[in-house]
Write a protein that holds these residues in place. Structure first.
Motif, PDB file in Angstrom:
ATOM      1  N   ARG A  14     -16.089  23.581  50.824  1.00 21.73           N
ATOM      2  CA  ARG A  14     -15.110  22.795  50.078  1.00 21.73           C
ATOM      3  C   ARG A  14     -14.152  22.146  51.060  1.00 21.73           C
ATOM      4  NH1 ARG A  14     -14.266  23.707  44.596  1.00 21.73           N
ATOM      5  NH2 ARG A  14     -15.686  25.224  43.646  1.00 21.73           N
ATOM      6  N   GLN A  26     -10.145  28.786  51.421  1.00 18.84           N
ATOM      7  CA  GLN A  26     -11.373  27.994  51.373  1.00 18.84           C
ATOM      8  C   GLN A  26     -11.823  27.609  52.779  1.00 18.84           C
ATOM      9  OE1 GLN A  26     -10.472  24.649  48.863  1.00 18.84           O
ATOM     10  NE2 GLN A  26     -10.829  25.781  46.972  1.00 18.84           N
ATOM     11  N   LEU A  30     -16.270  27.839  52.427  1.00 18.31           N
ATOM     12  CA  LEU A  30     -16.886  27.811  51.101  1.00 18.31           C
ATOM     13  C   LEU A  30     -17.525  26.474  50.761  1.00 18.31           C
ATOM     14  CD1 LEU A  30     -14.151  29.731  49.060  1.00 18.31           C
ATOM     15  CD2 LEU A  30     -16.254  30.618  50.082  1.00 18.31           C
ATOM     16  N   GLU A  79      -6.171  26.815  49.607  1.00 21.91           N
ATOM     17  CA  GLU A  79      -6.860  25.882  50.497  1.00 21.91           C
ATOM     18  C   GLU A  79      -7.152  26.537  51.844  1.00 21.91           C
ATOM     19  OE1 GLU A  79      -7.834  22.729  49.569  1.00 21.91           O
ATOM     20  OE2 GLU A  79      -7.159  23.383  47.588  1.00 21.91           O
ATOM     21  N   MET A 112     -12.449  29.102  44.031  1.00 24.93           N
ATOM     22  CA  MET A 112     -12.988  29.818  45.178  1.00 24.93           C
ATOM     23  C   MET A 112     -14.502  29.988  45.126  1.00 24.93           C
ATOM     24  SD  MET A 112     -10.409  30.324  47.098  1.00 24.93           S
ATOM     25  CE  MET A 112     -11.140  31.469  48.274  1.00 24.93           C
ATOM     26  N   SER A 114     -10.605  21.343  52.249  1.00 23.97           N
ATOM     27  CA  SER A 114      -9.214  21.769  52.125  1.00 23.97           C
ATOM     28  C   SER A 114      -8.329  20.541  52.294  1.00 23.97           C
ATOM     29  CB  SER A 114      -8.886  22.825  53.188  1.00 23.97           C
ATOM     30  OG  SER A 114      -9.697  23.968  53.022  1.00 23.97           O
TER      31      SER A 114
END
Length: 234
Positions: free
Chosen positions: A190, A183, A188, A180, A112, A192
């Motif tokens: 990132r 996120q 974030l 996910e 995270m 998923s």
């Protein structure tokens, strides 16, 4: 019958000592391998600084290792309390509970951690299976396998209802979907990815298979209750 029980006690005790020794050796070997990157974060962690310690992979790993004695103390305290209350399998239950938390929370924390574009770049989703897997590096795959490995290893030992590889696979997949989703919602920086869910769930299932011999079956799973004293004869 008592003679057979006395003969089985030393091998069981020796097996526990061997397993404990192997665990200590594995932790020491891992600490030796990653000692240099961990020492880079040690000054910030010792100073209690958030930046450079709790927002880096090395810092989180270092604090996880430092907290191992505390985790062992919690296991001992829980097991002692349960044994005093007459609870069966007190050590196994206590170790499983602490192991699930101590072995899972740090990995989720690292997962995270926001990227450099957190809150700026739009959230990204990849729903095509196996498309991202071919682009993952070895380190990323190993990391994803370990995220819910402790949960998969210890959960069947603690909860008889989870003593099944398919159930642990479903549990790992469900927890991974939550991560996910978080996120994506928190943006974030990132991706998923459905491949992350697949690899995370696979890691949990493999860990569950590794602990299969210590699972509690439904028939012999004791509840977290004191043992009942036998009724007097006659």
């Amino acid at each position: 019958m008592n003679h057979d029980a006395s003969l089985s006690a030393p091998p069981r005790r020796a097996r526990r000592i061997v397993l404990l020794g192997l665990a200590i050796l594995g932790i020491a070997s891992a600490a030796f391998v990653v000692r240099r990157p961990l020492m880079m974060s040690a000054p910030m962690c010792m100073a209690g600084r958030w930046h450079g310690c709790f927002d880096t992979f090395n810092g989180v790993v270092l604090m996880t290792l430092v907290a191992l004695p505390l985790a062992a103390l919690v296991v001992w305290a829980l097991a002692r309390r349960r044994r005093a209350a007459g609870v069966t399998s007190a050590w196994r239950m206590s170790l499983a509970e602490v192991g699930m938390v101590h072995g899972t929370v740090p990995f989720i924390w690292m997962t995270m951690m926001p990227g450099p574009g957190a809150g700026i770049v739009p959230a990204r989703v990849s729903l095509v299976p196996l498309r991202d897997l071919v682009t993952m590096g070895t380190g990323q795959i190993v990391g994803n396998l370990l995220i819910f490995a402790a949960l998969g290893f210890f959960a069947p030992m603690r909860f008889a209802a989870l003593a099944s590889v398919p159930r642990i696979l479903a549990l790992g997949a469900g927890c991974s979907v939550l991560v996910e989703t978080a996120q994506y919602v928190l943006r974030l920086d990132r991706v998923s990815s459905v491949d992350d869910v697949l690899v995370n769930a696979t890691g949990a299932a493999l860990a569950a298979m590794a602990s299969r011999r210590w699972w509690r079956t439904t028939a012999e799973a004791p509840s977290d209750q004191p043992r009942r004293a036998p009724a007097p004869a006659g």
